[in-house]
Design an enzyme around this catalytic site. Structure first.
Site, PDB file in Angstrom:
ATOM      1  N   CYS A  13       0.863  -1.178   0.000  1.00  0.00           N
ATOM      2  CA  CYS A  13       0.000   0.000   0.000  1.00  0.00           C
ATOM      3  C   CYS A  13       0.899   1.227   0.000  1.00  0.00           C
ATOM      4  CB  CYS A  13      -0.871  -0.003   1.254  1.00  0.00           C
ATOM      5  SG  CYS A  13       0.119   0.002   2.761  1.00  0.00           S
ATOM      6  N   HIS A  75       3.314   1.900  11.306  1.00  0.00           N
ATOM      7  CA  HIS A  75       2.234   1.589  12.252  1.00  0.00           C
ATOM      8  C   HIS A  75       2.015   2.676  13.297  1.00  0.00           C
ATOM      9  CE1 HIS A  75       2.786  -2.384  10.547  1.00  0.00           C
ATOM     10  NE2 HIS A  75       4.069  -2.256  10.812  1.00  0.00           N
ATOM     11  N   CYS A  97       2.079   6.062   8.783  1.00  0.00           N
ATOM     12  CA  CYS A  97       1.145   6.256   7.675  1.00  0.00           C
ATOM     13  C   CYS A  97       0.165   7.378   8.024  1.00  0.00           C
ATOM     14  CB  CYS A  97       0.376   4.961   7.414  1.00  0.00           C
ATOM     15  SG  CYS A  97      -0.894   5.168   6.160  1.00  0.00           S
ATOM     16  N   GLU A 127       0.047  -0.832  15.938  1.00  0.00           N
ATOM     17  CA  GLU A 127      -0.779   0.341  15.655  1.00  0.00           C
ATOM     18  C   GLU A 127      -1.719   0.612  16.831  1.00  0.00           C
ATOM     19  OE1 GLU A 127      -2.899   0.090  11.915  1.00  0.00           O
ATOM     20  OE2 GLU A 127      -4.559   1.181  12.810  1.00  0.00           O
ATOM     21  N   THR A 165      -6.529  -0.129  11.330  1.00  0.00           N
ATOM     22  CA  THR A 165      -6.639  -0.059   9.862  1.00  0.00           C
ATOM     23  C   THR A 165      -6.641  -1.420   9.177  1.00  0.00           C
ATOM     24  OG1 THR A 165      -4.256   0.163   9.692  1.00  0.00           O
ATOM     25  CG2 THR A 165      -5.524   2.202   9.656  1.00  0.00           C
ATOM     26  N   CYS A 195      -9.109   2.246   6.429  1.00  0.00           N
ATOM     27  CA  CYS A 195      -8.010   2.298   5.473  1.00  0.00           C
ATOM     28  C   CYS A 195      -8.451   1.763   4.113  1.00  0.00           C
ATOM     29  CB  CYS A 195      -6.826   1.490   5.985  1.00  0.00           C
ATOM     30  SG  CYS A 195      -5.605   1.237   4.710  1.00  0.00           S
ATOM     31  N   SER A 223       2.230 -11.226   9.270  1.00  0.00           N
ATOM     32  CA  SER A 223       1.430 -10.127   8.737  1.00  0.00           C
ATOM     33  C   SER A 223      -0.059 -10.342   9.002  1.00  0.00           C
ATOM     34  CB  SER A 223       1.662  -9.994   7.235  1.00  0.00           C
ATOM     35  OG  SER A 223       0.616  -9.247   6.649  1.00  0.00           O
ATOM     36  N   ASN A 225      -2.587  -8.636   8.103  1.00  0.00           N
ATOM     37  CA  ASN A 225      -3.498  -8.412   6.979  1.00  0.00           C
ATOM     38  C   ASN A 225      -3.421  -9.522   5.931  1.00  0.00           C
ATOM     39  OD1 ASN A 225      -2.161  -7.275   4.402  1.00  0.00           O
ATOM     40  ND2 ASN A 225      -1.173  -6.098   6.022  1.00  0.00           N
ATOM     41  N   SER A 267       1.841  -5.699   2.986  1.00  0.00           N
ATOM     42  CA  SER A 267       3.253  -5.682   3.369  1.00  0.00           C
ATOM     43  C   SER A 267       4.109  -6.580   2.475  1.00  0.00           C
ATOM     44  CB  SER A 267       3.392  -6.079   4.839  1.00  0.00           C
ATOM     45  OG  SER A 267       2.600  -7.200   5.126  1.00  0.00           O
TER      46      SER A 267
END
Ligand code: F3S
Length: 299
Positions: A13, A75, A97, A127, A165, A195, A223, A225, A267
């Protein structure tokens, strides 16, 4: 030939890309060591690459020599970490971010107005830890519907929330519904505050999963996500596996499979996805088709 459906958008991203660029610029302008607090991105390949070029990843600032330069990862960090950096005389390069920064600002504002701020997220996530640090005592973490039903608040008419996010949109909705049922005056973000990159990648994996018998999500086990994408693919009716790189592909997964979906979390660097597609080609002829669910233009 087997069909490979490539999800779009996928991989890095804008927030992660920017953080890596900042670290690379420091490396080329000043050389190593460059200290980075927390993994700049949850990807083992990227981390190893950066380490070999002089990046030193630290968990806490006490590991950074006085007066050195430290990069804060995308983060974000809690205000206490910024204070500690100043005390240590560190030069800070902040790669937080902008979308995470916005959550901090939201949490700060809501806490200043009084009432309780709820962070919907996972304990131990960097985060989330950063946001919780914005107003200790006035911010609570809620991880599940169950916790939403019991979280103590000072004044039920003054409760607001922000959302980590990288959560799945599906999982979040249930928790927010439970909060709203308890606190009818609940204040929270409009949907564009979630996000965009996470949302887009989750929608894109759904699009390929309904057409595929198998979905491979390229990403690190660390990760969050990437794990979410695997879950979503499974919920959409496909088999799905997380692969760190081509070596993780088990040929027996492909038995009788005609259509394979491929995607990657925010990521995961794009070259790693390409190497997975090449490896699939090595296991039999493939045709690659892109399935663009939404065009991602900006952060
Ligand atoms: Fe930022 Fe979203 Fe990426 S919050 S770091 S754009 S996953």
């Amino acid at each position: 030939a087997r069909r490979v459906l490539l999800a779009a958008p996928r991989s890095f991203c804008a927030g992660v890309e920017r953080a890596i660029e900042l670290v690379e610029r420091l490396l080329s302008e000043r050389g190593g060591p460059v200290y980075v607090r927390k993994p700049v991105v949850h990807n083992a390949h990227v981390a190893a690459e950066l380490r070999s070029r002089g990046v030193v990843f630290v968990e806490e600032l006490t590991e950074v020599p006085h007066g050195a330069t430290v990069v804060f990862s995308s983060h974000g960090v809690s205000p206490a970490v910024r204070v500690a950096a100043r005390r240590r005389g560190l030069e800070v390069i902040d790669a937080t971010c902008p979308l995470v920064e916005r959550l901090h600002a939201e949490a700060r504002r809501a806490a200043e107005e009084g009432g309780t701020v709820i962070v919907v997220g996972h304990a131990g996530n960097e985060e989330v830890d950063g946001i919780l640090g914005e107003a200790p005592g006035r911010i609570a973490l809620v991880q599940s519907v169950e916790e939403a039903r019991h979280v103590p608040v000072a004044d039920p008419s003054r409760v607001s929330y922000v959302i980590q996010t990288t959560l799945s949109v599906h999982e979040t909705a249930e928790v927010v519904d439970a909060l709203r049922a308890r606190f009818p005056m609940l204040k929270g973000p409009s949907s564009e505050d979630v996000c965009y990159a996470t949302t887009n990648r989750q929608n894109a994996v759904r699009v390929i999963a309904v057409e595929s018998e198998l979905v491979l999500v390229v990403g690190s086990k660390s990760s969050p996500n990437a794990h979410q994408l695997v879950e979503i693919a499974r919920r959409s009716g496909s088999a799905a596996h997380l692969v760190e790189d081509p070596r993780d592909i088990q040929p027996h997964w492909l038995t009788e499979v005609r259509t394979i979906g491929v995607t990657a979390g925010a990521s995961t660097p794009p070259p790693l996805v390409n190497s997975v597609i090449r490896a699939l080609g090595g296991l039999g002829p493939v045709t690659v088709e892109k399935r663009e669910s939404v065009r991602e233009t900006s952060g």
